[in-house]
Design a protein around this motif. Structure first.
Motif, mmCIF file in Angstrom:
data_model
loop_
_atom_site.group_PDB
_atom_site.id
_atom_site.type_symbol
_atom_site.label_atom_id
_atom_site.label_comp_id
_atom_site.label_asym_id
_atom_site.label_seq_id
_atom_site.Cartn_x
_atom_site.Cartn_y
_atom_site.Cartn_z
ATOM 1 N N LEU A 223 0.836 -1.189 0.000
ATOM 2 C CA LEU A 223 0.000 0.000 0.000
ATOM 3 C C LEU A 223 0.874 1.244 0.000
ATOM 4 N N GLU A 224 0.707 2.074 -1.030
ATOM 5 C CA GLU A 224 1.399 3.355 -1.084
ATOM 6 C C GLU A 224 0.511 4.394 -0.411
ATOM 7 N N GLN A 225 0.863 4.747 0.811
ATOM 8 C CA GLN A 225 -0.008 5.581 1.620
ATOM 9 C C GLN A 225 0.061 7.051 1.203
ATOM 10 N N GLY A 226 -1.110 7.684 1.242
ATOM 11 C CA GLY A 226 -1.174 9.124 1.026
ATOM 12 C C GLY A 226 -1.289 9.553 -0.412
ATOM 13 N N GLY A 227 -1.162 8.628 -1.352
ATOM 14 C CA GLY A 227 -1.291 8.980 -2.760
ATOM 15 C C GLY A 227 -2.572 8.411 -3.348
ATOM 16 N N TRP A 228 -3.076 9.046 -4.388
ATOM 17 C CA TRP A 228 -4.292 8.575 -5.029
ATOM 18 C C TRP A 228 -3.995 7.423 -5.974
ATOM 19 N N PHE A 229 -4.874 6.446 -6.001
ATOM 20 C CA PHE A 229 -4.774 5.370 -6.981
ATOM 21 C C PHE A 229 -6.172 5.042 -7.482
ATOM 22 N N ASN A 230 -6.232 4.487 -8.688
ATOM 23 C CA ASN A 230 -7.505 4.206 -9.342
ATOM 24 C C ASN A 230 -7.796 2.707 -9.343
ATOM 25 N N VAL A 231 -9.033 2.363 -9.038
ATOM 26 C CA VAL A 231 -9.503 0.978 -9.077
ATOM 27 C C VAL A 231 -10.657 0.899 -10.056
ATOM 28 N N LYS A 232 -10.586 -0.062 -10.957
ATOM 29 C CA LYS A 232 -11.662 -0.258 -11.920
ATOM 30 C C LYS A 232 -11.857 -1.758 -12.103
ATOM 31 N N PHE A 233 -13.106 -2.221 -11.986
ATOM 32 C CA PHE A 233 -13.319 -3.662 -12.157
ATOM 33 C C PHE A 233 -14.738 -3.938 -12.620
ATOM 34 N N ARG A 234 -14.918 -5.137 -13.156
ATOM 35 C CA ARG A 234 -16.250 -5.653 -13.437
ATOM 36 C C ARG A 234 -16.287 -7.112 -12.990
ATOM 37 N N ILE A 235 -17.477 -7.548 -12.574
ATOM 38 C CA ILE A 235 -17.677 -8.913 -12.097
ATOM 39 C C ILE A 235 -18.934 -9.477 -12.737
ATOM 40 N N PHE A 236 -18.840 -10.689 -13.276
ATOM 41 C CA PHE A 236 -20.003 -11.468 -13.666
ATOM 42 C C PHE A 236 -20.198 -12.545 -12.611
ATOM 43 N N MET A 237 -21.366 -12.596 -11.994
ATOM 44 C CA MET A 237 -21.644 -13.582 -10.963
ATOM 45 C C MET A 237 -21.920 -14.955 -11.584
ATOM 46 N N PRO A 238 -21.613 -16.035 -10.868
ATOM 47 C CA PRO A 238 -21.918 -17.368 -11.396
ATOM 48 C C PRO A 238 -23.411 -17.670 -11.275
ATOM 49 N N ASP A 239 -23.897 -18.539 -12.130
ATOM 50 C CA ASP A 239 -25.245 -19.069 -11.979
ATOM 51 C C ASP A 239 -25.206 -20.288 -11.063
#
Length: 368
Positions: A223-239
């Motif tokens: 973890l780089e503390q104090g700096g901004w970072f971007n998170v982007k994700f997508r999830i397909f749930m199982p049937d």
């Protein structure tokens, strides 16, 4: 909606120069000699407005309208919230995290829903309460007599701050809960070993009553503390097969951290919380209609002191199976997927147990 501590100073909101919201969550708030402390302060996309009609007002077009108190008592009313996603999620946000000393917390999680009115009797027959004929007292009597109602289970997807030997890490954990009518206290976990934590390797838990669930780490980084970072994700749930503890492969998880293609996997991420009387056909199989999930982000289950800032969260949930084709997909995400070993259910194409490998080789005539 805010979830957690009522003290307003634990959560602040402001706008950046582009007019985007920045939410600041704090575990410790100091004022002179006084200290206000909370372990949980989050925002949610699943809420109801207060009004003259109370819960009945929010359930005006719902099957639970005749009996909002029973819907509230069982948790079934959450299935009507506008932010629920049943089949897929697409999320993006910027985060800034600072810890003081050793601290751990979850900063993002999916919260599973459950049907709420379903229960199983002593003969393993599945039954359901009727919102028009049954009362909260009926529900309480059944619980007192040991009847097992459906439980939402633990979060199947979390983004966390975790400490190991004094070093902080950003981690992403996933899980799948295959069992129906599980014990509410069932919890499946996997040890965190810092940078040495195995990725894409699941722990399968089957020891508890009606327990069949697994947990796995998908991402671990300092973890780089104090700096901004971007998170982007997508999830397909199982049937899940109708009235079965079987999850069908078909999950997809794509995660980008700071624009870098970080995780692409077929790890199963979800909970088998099917809804009463609702299913659809997929070939020769009946597939359960899920109850779904909502999002909470900020600080949850914290130990130690920390400040978390979340900027411009974009959360899109999808309620239909067909909407998977419309789910935004990161341009950099790979088309090949990392399969998980050790899940409670192996993928037939990529068996994750020795017996599964041997069976596959034998079926192909490659085993003498």
């Amino acid at each position: 909606m805010r979830v957690g501590d009522a003290n307003p100073n634990h959560l602040q909101e402001r706008e950046n120069k582009d007019g985007e919201s920045i939410y600041k969550f704090k575990t410790h708030v100091r004022s002179g000699k006084s200290l206000s402390l909370t372990n949980n302060i989050e925002l949610s996309n699943c809420f109801y407005t207060h009004g003259k009609g109370g819960y009945a007002q929010n359930l005006v077009n719902s099957v639970y309208r005749p009996n909002p108190e029973l819907a509230k008592r069982t948790g079934a009313y959450l299935n009507e919230c506008p932010g629920i996603g049943k089949f897929s999620y697409s999320v993006e946000f910027d985060a800034n995290i600072k810890t003081k000393g050793i601290a751990n917390a979850t900063i993002f999680r999916l919260i599973p829903h459950s049907e709420g009115l379903f229960f199983i009797d002593g003969k393993n027959t599945i039954r359901t309460l009727n919102v028009e004929r049954n009362s909260v007292e009926d529900y309480d009597r059944l619980v007192d007599r040991g009847k097992r109602f459906g439980q939402s289970g633990q979060s199947p997807f979390t983004i966390n701050v975790e400490n190991h030997n004094g070093d902080h890490f950003l981690t992403i954990k996933a899980g799948c809960d295959y069992a129906q009518f599980k014990d509410a206290d069932n919890r499946c976990d996997i040890p965190f070993e810092g940078a040495q934590t195995p990725l894409f390797t699941a722990t399968c838990c089957q020891e508890g009553d009606r327990q069949l669930q697994d947990t796995k780490y998908l991402y671990v980084a300092p973890l780089e503390q104090g700096g901004w970072f971007n998170v982007k994700f997508r999830i397909f749930m199982p049937d899940f097969y109708w009235k079965s503890n079987t999850a069908i492969i078909g999950t997809k998880v794509n995660i980008l951290i700071n624009g870098e293609d970080s995780v692409n996997t077929n790890a199963r991420v979800g909970n088998n919380n099917w809804k009463a009387g609702e299913s659809y056909k997929a070939g020769k199989w009946s597939i359960s209609e899920p109850s779904g999930y909502h999002v909470q982000f900020g600080i949850a289950n914290a130990s130690g002191e920390m400040v978390v800032k979340i900027q411009d969260p974009k959360i899109t949930s999808y309620k239909s199976e067909s909407s998977k084709n419309d789910t935004p997909f990161p341009d950099l995400a790979a088309t090949s997927y990392e399969f998980i070993s050790g899940e409670c259910q192996a993928n037939s194409n990529y068996p994750n147990t020795l017996d599964g490998v041997l069976d596959k080789l034998e079926a192909q005539g490659r085993l003498d």
